[in-house]
Design a protein around this motif. Structure first.
Motif, mmCIF file in Angstrom:
data_model
loop_
_atom_site.group_PDB
_atom_site.id
_atom_site.type_symbol
_atom_site.label_atom_id
_atom_site.label_comp_id
_atom_site.label_asym_id
_atom_site.label_seq_id
_atom_site.Cartn_x
_atom_site.Cartn_y
_atom_site.Cartn_z
ATOM 1 N N VAL A 12 0.842 -1.111 -0.088
ATOM 2 C CA VAL A 12 0.342 0.340 0.301
ATOM 3 C C VAL A 12 0.729 0.903 0.359
ATOM 4 O O VAL A 12 2.043 1.022 0.078
ATOM 5 N N GLN A 13 0.234 2.239 -0.273
ATOM 6 C CA GLN A 13 1.161 3.722 -0.046
ATOM 7 C C GLN A 13 0.819 3.856 0.995
ATOM 8 O O GLN A 13 -0.648 3.839 2.321
ATOM 9 N N ALA A 14 1.656 5.013 1.620
ATOM 10 C CA ALA A 14 1.655 5.438 3.039
ATOM 11 C C ALA A 14 0.449 6.831 3.073
ATOM 12 O O ALA A 14 0.009 6.458 1.595
ATOM 13 N N GLY A 15 -0.393 6.334 4.057
ATOM 14 C CA GLY A 15 -1.623 6.400 4.335
ATOM 15 C C GLY A 15 -2.833 5.486 4.208
ATOM 16 O O GLY A 15 -3.957 5.923 5.051
ATOM 17 N N GLY A 16 -2.454 4.230 3.316
ATOM 18 C CA GLY A 16 -3.374 3.658 2.891
ATOM 19 C C GLY A 16 -3.323 2.470 4.204
ATOM 20 O O GLY A 16 -3.149 3.300 5.581
ATOM 21 N N SER A 17 -4.702 1.784 4.356
ATOM 22 C CA SER A 17 -4.838 0.761 4.905
ATOM 23 C C SER A 17 -4.772 -0.780 4.816
ATOM 24 O O SER A 17 -4.955 -0.922 3.494
ATOM 25 N N THR A 120 3.331 -12.703 7.314
ATOM 26 C CA THR A 120 2.621 -12.195 6.220
ATOM 27 C C THR A 120 3.221 -10.693 6.369
ATOM 28 O O THR A 120 2.970 -9.594 6.871
ATOM 29 N N ARG A 121 3.101 -10.098 5.026
ATOM 30 C CA ARG A 121 4.155 -8.926 4.410
ATOM 31 C C ARG A 121 3.071 -8.049 4.189
ATOM 32 O O ARG A 121 2.282 -8.470 3.153
ATOM 33 N N VAL A 122 3.817 -7.130 5.050
ATOM 34 C CA VAL A 122 3.312 -5.737 4.783
ATOM 35 C C VAL A 122 4.173 -4.624 4.089
ATOM 36 O O VAL A 122 5.319 -4.282 4.458
ATOM 37 N N THR A 123 4.394 -4.219 2.789
ATOM 38 C CA THR A 123 5.071 -3.104 2.369
ATOM 39 C C THR A 123 4.173 -1.327 2.239
ATOM 40 O O THR A 123 3.318 -1.801 1.558
ATOM 41 N N VAL A 124 4.878 -0.313 2.535
ATOM 42 C CA VAL A 124 4.420 0.464 2.726
ATOM 43 C C VAL A 124 5.396 1.412 1.627
ATOM 44 O O VAL A 124 6.646 1.505 1.886
ATOM 45 N N SER A 125 4.872 2.014 0.851
ATOM 46 C CA SER A 125 5.513 3.112 -0.680
ATOM 47 C C SER A 125 5.463 4.535 -0.185
ATOM 48 O O SER A 125 3.948 4.606 0.372
ATOM 49 N N SER A 126 6.432 5.135 0.139
ATOM 50 C CA SER A 126 6.061 6.608 0.421
ATOM 51 C C SER A 126 5.613 6.866 -0.894
ATOM 52 O O SER A 126 5.979 6.689 -1.904
#
Length: 126
Positions: A12-17, A120-126
């Motif tokens: 997800v992008q930063a700010g997402g859920s 489970t992997r969580v990836t957060v893009s800025s």
């Protein structure tokens, strides 16, 4: 035998859920301390959130870094643990693990968690 299976991770992008789920088998999540941990590359595993047994009103506790953004909950009837993650930040990117702790304990933050899922992997893009 305790079996924990996480799902719901993603990118997800930063700010997402994101909402993580953990199906629990072989263990009564309603009567136990349950928690979510995470581990980022090159870092130690970090405790994120815990929730106590149902008779203690499912008392929740959070790491300071996620307080106000993450919510841990349980569906005791289905034996499923959740982690709702809002306003995600790049620093939240990690492998997230569901964990089962002791039965019959009301204060779940400082106890030992002996059972973990595969993550489970969580990836957060800025």
């Amino acid at each position: 035998q305790v079996h924990l299976v996480e799902s719901g991770g993603g990118s997800v992008q930063a700010g997402g859920s994101l909402r993580l789920s953990c199906e629990v088998s072989g263990y009564a999540a309603s009567s136990a301390c349950m928690g979510w941990f995470r581990q980022a590359p090159g870092k130690e595993r970090e405790k994120v959130a815990t929730i106590s047994r149902e008779v203690n009103n499912n008392k929740q506790m959070y790491a300071y870094s996620v307080s106000g953004r993450f919510t841990i909950s349980k569906d005791n009837a289905k034996n499923i643990l959740y982690l709702q993650m809002n306003t995600l930040e790049p620093e939240d990117a990690a492998m997230y693990y569901c964990a089962a702790g002791p039965l019959g304990i009301d204060y779940c933050w400082f106890v030992d968690y002996d059972h973990y899922g595969q993550g489970t992997r969580v990836t957060v893009s800025s």
